[in-house]
Design a protein around this motif. Structure first.
Motif, PDB file in Angstrom:
ATOM      1  N   VAL A 170       0.870  -1.302   0.003  1.00 44.61           N
ATOM      2  CA  VAL A 170       0.005   0.039  -0.077  1.00 44.61           C
ATOM      3  C   VAL A 170       0.923   1.306  -0.093  1.00 44.61           C
ATOM      4  O   VAL A 170       0.815   2.137  -0.719  1.00 44.61           O
ATOM      5  CB  VAL A 170      -0.887   0.012   1.345  1.00 44.61           C
ATOM      6  CG1 VAL A 170      -1.777   1.097   1.198  1.00 44.61           C
ATOM      7  CG2 VAL A 170      -1.820  -1.256   1.204  1.00 44.61           C
ATOM      8  N   VAL A 171       2.031   1.285   0.810  1.00 45.04           N
ATOM      9  CA  VAL A 171       2.798   2.417   0.880  1.00 45.04           C
ATOM     10  C   VAL A 171       3.522   2.749  -0.640  1.00 45.04           C
ATOM     11  O   VAL A 171       3.662   3.888  -0.754  1.00 45.04           O
ATOM     12  CB  VAL A 171       4.026   2.359   1.888  1.00 45.04           C
ATOM     13  CG1 VAL A 171       5.027   3.329   1.743  1.00 45.04           C
ATOM     14  CG2 VAL A 171       3.425   2.181   3.157  1.00 45.04           C
ATOM     15  N   ILE A 172       3.800   1.585  -1.006  1.00 44.59           N
ATOM     16  CA  ILE A 172       4.501   1.874  -2.348  1.00 44.59           C
ATOM     17  C   ILE A 172       3.516   2.280  -3.693  1.00 44.59           C
ATOM     18  O   ILE A 172       4.042   3.198  -4.071  1.00 44.59           O
ATOM     19  CB  ILE A 172       5.003   0.613  -3.002  1.00 44.59           C
ATOM     20  CG1 ILE A 172       6.418   0.025  -2.228  1.00 44.59           C
ATOM     21  CG2 ILE A 172       5.582   0.541  -4.532  1.00 44.59           C
ATOM     22  CD1 ILE A 172       7.037  -1.176  -2.431  1.00 44.59           C
ATOM     23  N   SER A 173       2.214   1.656  -3.546  1.00 45.67           N
ATOM     24  CA  SER A 173       1.342   2.175  -4.556  1.00 45.67           C
ATOM     25  C   SER A 173       0.851   3.656  -4.182  1.00 45.67           C
ATOM     26  O   SER A 173       0.798   4.514  -5.119  1.00 45.67           O
ATOM     27  CB  SER A 173      -0.085   1.350  -4.215  1.00 45.67           C
ATOM     28  OG  SER A 173       0.139   0.120  -4.491  1.00 45.67           O
ATOM     29  N   VAL A 174       0.572   4.045  -2.885  1.00 46.01           N
ATOM     30  CA  VAL A 174       0.303   5.265  -2.611  1.00 46.01           C
ATOM     31  C   VAL A 174       1.453   6.512  -2.838  1.00 46.01           C
ATOM     32  O   VAL A 174       1.094   7.472  -3.529  1.00 46.01           O
ATOM     33  CB  VAL A 174      -0.144   5.443  -0.968  1.00 46.01           C
ATOM     34  CG1 VAL A 174      -0.136   7.072  -0.597  1.00 46.01           C
ATOM     35  CG2 VAL A 174      -1.352   4.715  -0.857  1.00 46.01           C
ATOM     36  N   SER A 175       2.723   5.826  -2.561  1.00 45.82           N
ATOM     37  CA  SER A 175       3.931   6.895  -2.890  1.00 45.82           C
ATOM     38  C   SER A 175       3.822   6.917  -4.318  1.00 45.82           C
ATOM     39  O   SER A 175       4.147   8.384  -4.889  1.00 45.82           O
ATOM     40  CB  SER A 175       4.960   5.897  -2.414  1.00 45.82           C
ATOM     41  OG  SER A 175       4.975   5.973  -0.971  1.00 45.82           O
ATOM     42  N   PHE A 176       3.832   5.824  -5.417  1.00 47.61           N
ATOM     43  CA  PHE A 176       3.863   6.265  -6.718  1.00 47.61           C
ATOM     44  C   PHE A 176       2.676   7.339  -6.922  1.00 47.61           C
ATOM     45  O   PHE A 176       2.951   7.971  -8.031  1.00 47.61           O
ATOM     46  CB  PHE A 176       3.702   4.848  -7.502  1.00 47.61           C
ATOM     47  CG  PHE A 176       5.171   4.360  -7.746  1.00 47.61           C
ATOM     48  CD1 PHE A 176       6.047   5.064  -8.101  1.00 47.61           C
ATOM     49  CD2 PHE A 176       5.234   3.083  -7.252  1.00 47.61           C
ATOM     50  CE1 PHE A 176       7.326   4.378  -8.348  1.00 47.61           C
ATOM     51  CE2 PHE A 176       6.513   2.230  -7.100  1.00 47.61           C
ATOM     52  CZ  PHE A 176       7.655   2.947  -7.970  1.00 47.61           C
ATOM     53  N   LEU A 177       1.447   6.963  -6.713  1.00 47.88           N
ATOM     54  CA  LEU A 177       0.257   7.789  -7.022  1.00 47.88           C
ATOM     55  C   LEU A 177       0.360   9.272  -6.468  1.00 47.88           C
ATOM     56  O   LEU A 177       0.133  10.256  -7.384  1.00 47.88           O
ATOM     57  CB  LEU A 177      -1.085   7.204  -6.320  1.00 47.88           C
ATOM     58  CG  LEU A 177      -1.643   5.942  -6.884  1.00 47.88           C
ATOM     59  CD1 LEU A 177      -2.795   5.673  -6.248  1.00 47.88           C
ATOM     60  CD2 LEU A 177      -2.085   6.280  -8.444  1.00 47.88           C
ATOM     61  N   VAL A 178       0.946   9.424  -5.393  1.00 46.93           N
ATOM     62  CA  VAL A 178       1.320  10.939  -4.754  1.00 46.93           C
ATOM     63  C   VAL A 178       2.381  11.523  -5.578  1.00 46.93           C
ATOM     64  O   VAL A 178       2.209  12.766  -5.990  1.00 46.93           O
ATOM     65  CB  VAL A 178       1.558  10.711  -3.397  1.00 46.93           C
ATOM     66  CG1 VAL A 178       1.946  12.202  -2.865  1.00 46.93           C
ATOM     67  CG2 VAL A 178       0.342  10.429  -2.478  1.00 46.93           C
ATOM     68  N   VAL A 179       3.444  10.925  -6.201  1.00 48.57           N
ATOM     69  CA  VAL A 179       4.362  11.611  -6.613  1.00 48.57           C
ATOM     70  C   VAL A 179       4.171  11.715  -8.157  1.00 48.57           C
ATOM     71  O   VAL A 179       4.476  12.646  -8.437  1.00 48.57           O
ATOM     72  CB  VAL A 179       5.787  10.663  -6.456  1.00 48.57           C
ATOM     73  CG1 VAL A 179       6.924  11.203  -7.353  1.00 48.57           C
ATOM     74  CG2 VAL A 179       6.291  10.442  -5.004  1.00 48.57           C
TER      75      VAL A 179
END
Length: 254
Positions: A170-179
């Motif tokens: 979830v952290v990786i997915s959210v990080s990519f979405l945010v960035v």
């Protein structure tokens, strides 16, 4: 503190992704050389074959797993037990990522020196004047230095998200979405003209710092901020995200 930093680098050395990432970086840089084109030797050299984007991609993955995997496996408890306080654990991870970030940028420069002589590129002398009336070698080094700040802003944000969310995927997915999606959304809002005076200071707009340095005219129209303003904003949000991440980490129950 020194022992905590040693532990983090020791763990990094034994992760497969640590040694796979340079190969991935080289492959993506070669791909950029073919994609951007034969006649863009100056731009390719200044950007180290578009390495800022690829290094950001790698650091998001490594940064996201730095905390979240230890939260999932409860190994964070061992680190906290051995450390004198929580700031040692948090700061040591940040220092480790910064060190790996420097390593990747130095590696990208070394790869660039080799790739410049590949047949896919037009030969351009290092002393050729390019952006800001500076020689090409200076453009490349300054772009890499500036990108260290941009990527550490991303790392600070990823650390903050990692302390909020325990699940690694979830952290990786959210990080990519945010960035990546965040930049697109911010650019669209700024180009619409509504609330641009306020929105141009949002943290995701600061990610344009590296791109605007090597392509000022195009990205100034997107960011609506000068290089110096983006630099100040990057330093401010990098410090803010680091502090917020640590405050959440300090209050987190394990």
């Amino acid at each position: 503190m020194a022992f905590s930093i040693y532990q983090e680098f020791y763990k990094l050395m034994y992760k497969k992704i640590t040694w796979i990432s340079p190969l991935i970086l080289l492959a993506l840089m070669i791909m950029s050389g073919y994609t951007i084109g034969f006649n863009e030797g100056k731009l390719l050299t200044m950007t180290s074959y578009n390495s800022p984007d690829w290094i950001m991609f790698i650091l998001v993955i490594i940064g996201a797993t730095t905390f979240s995997m230890e939260f999932q496996n409860n190994t964070i408890l061992t680190l906290l037990y051995k450390a004198s306080n929580k700031i040692d654990v948090y700061l040591s991870k940040y220092v480790m990522i910064f060190g790996y970030n420097v390593f990747l940028h130095v590696l990208a420069i070394i790869f660039t020196v080799g790739l410049r002589y590949a047949p896919m590129n037009a030969q351009v002398a290092w002393s050729t004047s390019y952006r800001y009336q500076q020689p090409l070698w200076e453009n490349m080094l300054k772009t890499s230095a500036i990108d260290l700040l941009t990527t550490m802003l991303i790392v600070s944000l990823v650390f903050l998200l990692s302390c909020l969310i325990n699940n690694n995927a979830v952290v990786i997915s959210v990080s990519f979405l945010v960035v990546f999606m965040g930049q697109f959304v911010t650019g669209s809002l700024l180009n619409s003209g509504r609330f641009a005076t306020v929105l141009k200071w949002n943290p995701l707009n600061m990610i344009n710092l590296t791109r605007e340095y090597y392509n000022y005219i195009t990205y100034y129209a997107t960011s609506h901020l000068a290089n110096a303003q983006l630099l100040i904003g990057t330093l401010f949000y990098m410090t803010l995200f680091f502090a917020l991440g640590y405050l959440i980490f300090r209050r987190k129950r394990f």
